[in-house]
Scaffold this motif. Structure first.
Motif, PDB file in Angstrom:
ATOM      1  N   SER A 235       0.848  -1.187   0.000  1.00 37.46           N
ATOM      2  CA  SER A 235       0.000   0.000   0.000  1.00 37.46           C
ATOM      3  C   SER A 235       0.889   1.243   0.000  1.00 37.46           C
ATOM      4  O   SER A 235       2.066   1.157   0.334  1.00 37.46           O
ATOM      5  CB  SER A 235      -0.879   0.008   1.247  1.00 37.46           C
ATOM      6  OG  SER A 235      -0.061   0.177   2.390  1.00 37.46           O
ATOM      7  N   PRO A 236       0.308   2.400  -0.361  1.00 37.09           N
ATOM      8  CA  PRO A 236       1.092   3.641  -0.310  1.00 37.09           C
ATOM      9  C   PRO A 236       1.771   3.828   1.047  1.00 37.09           C
ATOM     10  O   PRO A 236       2.938   4.199   1.118  1.00 37.09           O
ATOM     11  CB  PRO A 236       0.031   4.722  -0.562  1.00 37.09           C
ATOM     12  CG  PRO A 236      -0.958   4.054  -1.447  1.00 37.09           C
ATOM     13  CD  PRO A 236      -1.023   2.623  -0.949  1.00 37.09           C
ATOM     14  N   GLN A 237       1.035   3.530   2.098  1.00 39.66           N
ATOM     15  CA  GLN A 237       1.612   3.695   3.442  1.00 39.66           C
ATOM     16  C   GLN A 237       2.802   2.766   3.655  1.00 39.66           C
ATOM     17  O   GLN A 237       3.831   3.153   4.204  1.00 39.66           O
ATOM     18  CB  GLN A 237       0.537   3.417   4.488  1.00 39.66           C
ATOM     19  CG  GLN A 237       1.002   3.733   5.906  1.00 39.66           C
ATOM     20  CD  GLN A 237      -0.006   3.279   6.951  1.00 39.66           C
ATOM     21  OE1 GLN A 237      -1.190   3.155   6.648  1.00 39.66           O
ATOM     22  NE2 GLN A 237       0.462   3.020   8.156  1.00 39.66           N
ATOM     23  N   GLU A 238       2.658   1.514   3.199  1.00 38.16           N
ATOM     24  CA  GLU A 238       3.764   0.575   3.341  1.00 38.16           C
ATOM     25  C   GLU A 238       4.964   1.003   2.501  1.00 38.16           C
ATOM     26  O   GLU A 238       6.118   0.845   2.904  1.00 38.16           O
ATOM     27  CB  GLU A 238       3.313  -0.831   2.948  1.00 38.16           C
ATOM     28  CG  GLU A 238       2.401  -1.467   3.979  1.00 38.16           C
ATOM     29  CD  GLU A 238       1.737  -2.752   3.486  1.00 38.16           C
ATOM     30  OE1 GLU A 238       1.557  -3.659   4.314  1.00 38.16           O
ATOM     31  OE2 GLU A 238       1.397  -2.842   2.289  1.00 38.16           O
ATOM     32  N   LEU A 239       4.681   1.548   1.322  1.00 38.91           N
ATOM     33  CA  LEU A 239       5.773   2.021   0.470  1.00 38.91           C
ATOM     34  C   LEU A 239       6.545   3.130   1.172  1.00 38.91           C
ATOM     35  O   LEU A 239       7.774   3.150   1.165  1.00 38.91           O
ATOM     36  CB  LEU A 239       5.217   2.533  -0.867  1.00 38.91           C
ATOM     37  CG  LEU A 239       4.658   1.475  -1.814  1.00 38.91           C
ATOM     38  CD1 LEU A 239       3.974   2.131  -3.002  1.00 38.91           C
ATOM     39  CD2 LEU A 239       5.748   0.532  -2.289  1.00 38.91           C
ATOM     40  N   VAL A 240       5.806   4.049   1.778  1.00 39.26           N
ATOM     41  CA  VAL A 240       6.450   5.149   2.492  1.00 39.26           C
ATOM     42  C   VAL A 240       7.315   4.615   3.633  1.00 39.26           C
ATOM     43  O   VAL A 240       8.443   5.049   3.844  1.00 39.26           O
ATOM     44  CB  VAL A 240       5.397   6.138   3.038  1.00 39.26           C
ATOM     45  CG1 VAL A 240       6.024   7.079   4.062  1.00 39.26           C
ATOM     46  CG2 VAL A 240       4.779   6.940   1.894  1.00 39.26           C
ATOM     47  N   GLU A 241       6.794   3.637   4.344  1.00 36.00           N
ATOM     48  CA  GLU A 241       7.540   3.085   5.466  1.00 36.00           C
ATOM     49  C   GLU A 241       8.794   2.333   5.023  1.00 36.00           C
ATOM     50  O   GLU A 241       9.794   2.309   5.716  1.00 36.00           O
ATOM     51  CB  GLU A 241       6.651   2.108   6.266  1.00 36.00           C
ATOM     52  CG  GLU A 241       5.586   2.803   7.094  1.00 36.00           C
ATOM     53  CD  GLU A 241       4.522   1.827   7.587  1.00 36.00           C
ATOM     54  OE1 GLU A 241       4.646   0.620   7.301  1.00 36.00           O
ATOM     55  OE2 GLU A 241       3.561   2.285   8.243  1.00 36.00           O
ATOM     56  N   ARG A 242       8.709   1.703   3.868  1.00 31.31           N
ATOM     57  CA  ARG A 242       9.778   0.790   3.460  1.00 31.31           C
ATOM     58  C   ARG A 242      10.776   1.327   2.453  1.00 31.31           C
ATOM     59  O   ARG A 242      11.820   0.736   2.229  1.00 31.31           O
ATOM     60  CB  ARG A 242       9.143  -0.484   2.875  1.00 31.31           C
ATOM     61  CG  ARG A 242       8.317  -1.226   3.890  1.00 31.31           C
ATOM     62  CD  ARG A 242       7.526  -2.324   3.231  1.00 31.31           C
ATOM     63  NE  ARG A 242       6.701  -3.027   4.212  1.00 31.31           N
ATOM     64  CZ  ARG A 242       5.905  -4.035   3.913  1.00 31.31           C
ATOM     65  NH1 ARG A 242       5.822  -4.471   2.663  1.00 31.31           N
ATOM     66  NH2 ARG A 242       5.186  -4.619   4.848  1.00 31.31           N
ATOM     67  N   PHE A 243      10.431   2.453   1.825  1.00 32.20           N
ATOM     68  CA  PHE A 243      11.285   2.942   0.750  1.00 32.20           C
ATOM     69  C   PHE A 243      12.677   3.319   1.247  1.00 32.20           C
ATOM     70  O   PHE A 243      12.845   3.801   2.355  1.00 32.20           O
ATOM     71  CB  PHE A 243      10.651   4.166   0.089  1.00 32.20           C
ATOM     72  CG  PHE A 243      11.423   4.661  -1.098  1.00 32.20           C
ATOM     73  CD1 PHE A 243      11.330   4.015  -2.308  1.00 32.20           C
ATOM     74  CD2 PHE A 243      12.267   5.756  -0.972  1.00 32.20           C
ATOM     75  CE1 PHE A 243      12.063   4.453  -3.402  1.00 32.20           C
ATOM     76  CE2 PHE A 243      13.007   6.205  -2.063  1.00 32.20           C
ATOM     77  CZ  PHE A 243      12.897   5.554  -3.273  1.00 32.20           C
ATOM     78  N   SER A 244      13.665   3.055   0.417  1.00 33.44           N
ATOM     79  CA  SER A 244      14.992   3.571   0.717  1.00 33.44           C
ATOM     80  C   SER A 244      15.766   3.731  -0.581  1.00 33.44           C
ATOM     81  O   SER A 244      15.659   2.917  -1.485  1.00 33.44           O
ATOM     82  CB  SER A 244      15.751   2.635   1.655  1.00 33.44           C
ATOM     83  OG  SER A 244      15.972   1.395   1.022  1.00 33.44           O
ATOM     84  N   LEU A 245      16.536   4.827  -0.648  1.00 36.34           N
ATOM     85  CA  LEU A 245      17.293   5.114  -1.867  1.00 36.34           C
ATOM     86  C   LEU A 245      18.345   4.053  -2.149  1.00 36.34           C
ATOM     87  O   LEU A 245      18.630   3.755  -3.304  1.00 36.34           O
ATOM     88  CB  LEU A 245      17.969   6.484  -1.749  1.00 36.34           C
ATOM     89  CG  LEU A 245      17.044   7.693  -1.918  1.00 36.34           C
ATOM     90  CD1 LEU A 245      17.818   8.976  -1.635  1.00 36.34           C
ATOM     91  CD2 LEU A 245      16.456   7.730  -3.324  1.00 36.34           C
ATOM     92  N   ASP A 246      18.905   3.472  -1.091  1.00 33.92           N
ATOM     93  CA  ASP A 246      19.994   2.525  -1.363  1.00 33.92           C
ATOM     94  C   ASP A 246      19.482   1.198  -1.925  1.00 33.92           C
ATOM     95  O   ASP A 246      20.278   0.351  -2.314  1.00 33.92           O
ATOM     96  CB  ASP A 246      20.882   2.309  -0.121  1.00 33.92           C
ATOM     97  CG  ASP A 246      20.086   1.806   1.067  1.00 33.92           C
ATOM     98  OD1 ASP A 246      18.932   1.373   0.869  1.00 33.92           O
ATOM     99  OD2 ASP A 246      20.615   1.845   2.184  1.00 33.92           O
ATOM    100  N   ARG A 247      18.179   1.046  -1.978  1.00 37.92           N
ATOM    101  CA  ARG A 247      17.655  -0.151  -2.635  1.00 37.92           C
ATOM    102  C   ARG A 247      17.108   0.167  -4.027  1.00 37.92           C
ATOM    103  O   ARG A 247      16.424  -0.647  -4.637  1.00 37.92           O
ATOM    104  CB  ARG A 247      16.594  -0.827  -1.767  1.00 37.92           C
ATOM    105  CG  ARG A 247      17.195  -1.566  -0.560  1.00 37.92           C
ATOM    106  CD  ARG A 247      16.222  -2.547   0.047  1.00 37.92           C
ATOM    107  NE  ARG A 247      15.892  -3.633  -0.861  1.00 37.92           N
ATOM    108  CZ  ARG A 247      16.613  -4.759  -0.989  1.00 37.92           C
ATOM    109  NH1 ARG A 247      17.680  -4.943  -0.257  1.00 37.92           N
ATOM    110  NH2 ARG A 247      16.228  -5.701  -1.826  1.00 37.92           N
ATOM    111  N   VAL A 248      17.413   1.366  -4.493  1.00 41.14           N
ATOM    112  CA  VAL A 248      17.057   1.693  -5.870  1.00 41.14           C
ATOM    113  C   VAL A 248      18.182   1.185  -6.763  1.00 41.14           C
ATOM    114  O   VAL A 248      19.349   1.423  -6.480  1.00 41.14           O
ATOM    115  CB  VAL A 248      16.893   3.227  -6.065  1.00 41.14           C
ATOM    116  CG1 VAL A 248      16.655   3.562  -7.530  1.00 41.14           C
ATOM    117  CG2 VAL A 248      15.745   3.738  -5.208  1.00 41.14           C
TER     118      VAL A 248
END
Length: 407
Positions: A235-248
């Motif tokens: 979900s959008p909320q989960e994406l916000v919680e889990r996002f990180s630049l170093d996993r891009v």
RNA sequence: GGCCCAUUCGUCUAGUGGCCUAGGACACUGCCCUCUCACGGCGGCGGCACGGGUUCGAAUCCCGUAUGGGCCUCCA
């Protein structure tokens, strides 16, 4: 974002902005929307409206008013004069050029690509203010980064080669450097930049196709980023919680329409029926389809499991709203169905099913043999929602009339 | 042409020297479920671009080649 000349918001730009948004929201920072405009025409104004509308629909927001590159032209001109006085720039044919350092290297630790460096003596002295006084993008961009207090510049990889110049400008201005993160491009199936010939590219086309905003966001986030080795639906909320630049990731990815369709189906099936009806009704309105709301609501349980996107909806249920041409496929079965269904009361899918299954048995047919012609007579198609539920919704008089017409 | 970057199943990806006989998902496909379609369940197919090193050991590190992309504008 650059204003798009066509007025439509390209999905690639949205994906890049999404990464900005996810990052900012996760760390509790601010997310600014800056339009890198070079003029103030009516086209730009409309484009800006379109960009905001599409972003909001997707569920992306930003802090404060929209900013415009053009707004800081005066500041940029002043700073150009300062560079001139400091010897970091010089005049050339009425324009002002930035004087690049002539030796050494300029480098930065890119948040997604790691260490990148360029040789200074290979960088051209770029024009920062044109002969007519208008500052250029490569100058205003870093100037705005200073003015807006930008800490993280997250942008497309096509800006990698602009970055060394912008860093040199920032240094000459005595400013602190932001963190740079260059995210990979999105390609079409042929490895070329995603364009119309690959399929939908603008947000409003996806919207018109009946994609659910959170599903599109989920899909976009997974283009170049992943959470772990198995999580797909977030979900959008989960994406916000889990996002990180170093996993891009650093390599470009291909837009897979089939996977988007699948993911959208997952979201649609998972929707609460009330929310599904709300979303469906809004979509129908946007498509200019004016079917009775109560009937539309009643169709939701019949189609929720079947659709990958809303654009498939009308064909599934049109038979409930419009007449259906009689079929000559199997008049005998249709006639038998009229007889079998006439006594059915109450007219509910369970009692209808009982009557029809008994009919099949009496005819010595497999259920599918009997139901096929009936389905065709009732819905006008070989593929439809569940037959008994469809009959119930259509109502007894109309159902019998259609069967009679095909018998 | 110069500079910069990238390269794991068809696609999105996991993988940061031994857990890899390379894992997951989509797509494709076989079977099951079944009133059609879909959903769902159980299987299958399929990949580290190539060549050299380094190392006891490389998808992982280094070099080269190939391929792809980006930029090289008084565009953004």
């Amino acid at each position: 974002m650059a204003p798009s000349p066509t007025g439509f918001l390209h999905i690639g730009g949205v994906r890049t902005f999404l990464f900005n948004w996810l990052f900012a929201r996760q760390v509790g920072g601010e997310c600014l929307l800056r339009i890198e405009n070079t003029d103030t025409s009516r086209e730009v104004a409309e484009s800006v409206e379109q960009i905001q509308e599409s972003l909001r629909w997707l569920g992306i927001d930003w802090d404060g008013p929209v900013k415009f590159q053009l707004d800081t032209a005066d500041t940029a001109r002043e700073l150009a004069q300062q560079l001139l006085r400091d010897g970091h720039a010089y005049e050339d044919d009425g324009a002002i050029r930035f004087r690049q350092p002539k030796e050494g290297v300029v480098s930065w630790e890119d948040a997604v690509r790691g260490h990148i460096e360029f040789q200074n003596d290979l960088l051209p002295d770029l024009v920062i203010v044109r002969g007519d006084g208008r500052p250029t993008y490569n100058f205003v961009s870093p100037v705005d980064d200073i003015t807006d207090g930008i800490t993280h510049v997250i942008r497309g990889e096509d800006h990698v080669s602009n970055t060394p110049s912008q860093i040199n400008i920032l240094r000459a201005l005595g400013a602190e450097l932001p963190v740079y993160a260059h995210v990979p491009n999105i390609n079409g199936h042929d490895g070329k930049k995603l364009s119309k010939r690959h399929g939908a590219v603008s947000v409003d086309v996806f919207r018109a196709d009946g994609y659910y905003p959170a599903a599109l966001m989920n899909f976009l986030a997974l283009l170049g980023w992943s959470y772990d080795d198995h999580t797909t639906v977030m979900s959008p909320q989960e994406l916000v919680e889990r996002f990180s630049l170093d996993r891009v990731g650093a390599s470009p990815s291909t837009f897979d329409y089939a996977k988007l369709d699948w993911l959208n189906g997952v979201y649609l099936r998972d929707l609460d029926p009330q929310e599904y009806a709300r979303f469906l009704l809004v979509w129908l309105g946007e498509q200019g389809i004016d079917w009775p709301e109560e009937t539309v609501r009643a169709t939701v349980p019949l189609i929720q499991e079947k659709l990958e996107k809303l654009s498939q909806y009308p064909d599934y249920v049109r038979f409930l709203f419009e007449p259906v041409a009689p079929t000559t496929e199997d008049p005998a079965t249709c006639a038998a169905a009229v007889e079998a269904l006439t006594p059915v009361d109450p007219w509910e899918h369970a009692s209808i099913e009982t009557a029809l299954r008994n009919l099949a048995e009496r005819l010595g047919q497999k259920p599918r043999q009997t139901f096929g012609p009936i389905r065709l007579a009732i819905t006008g198609a070989k593929v439809s929602p569940g037959l008994f539920e469809s009959l119930e919704l259509l109502g007894k008089p109309e159902s019998l009339a259609r069967l009679a017409a095909s018998s």
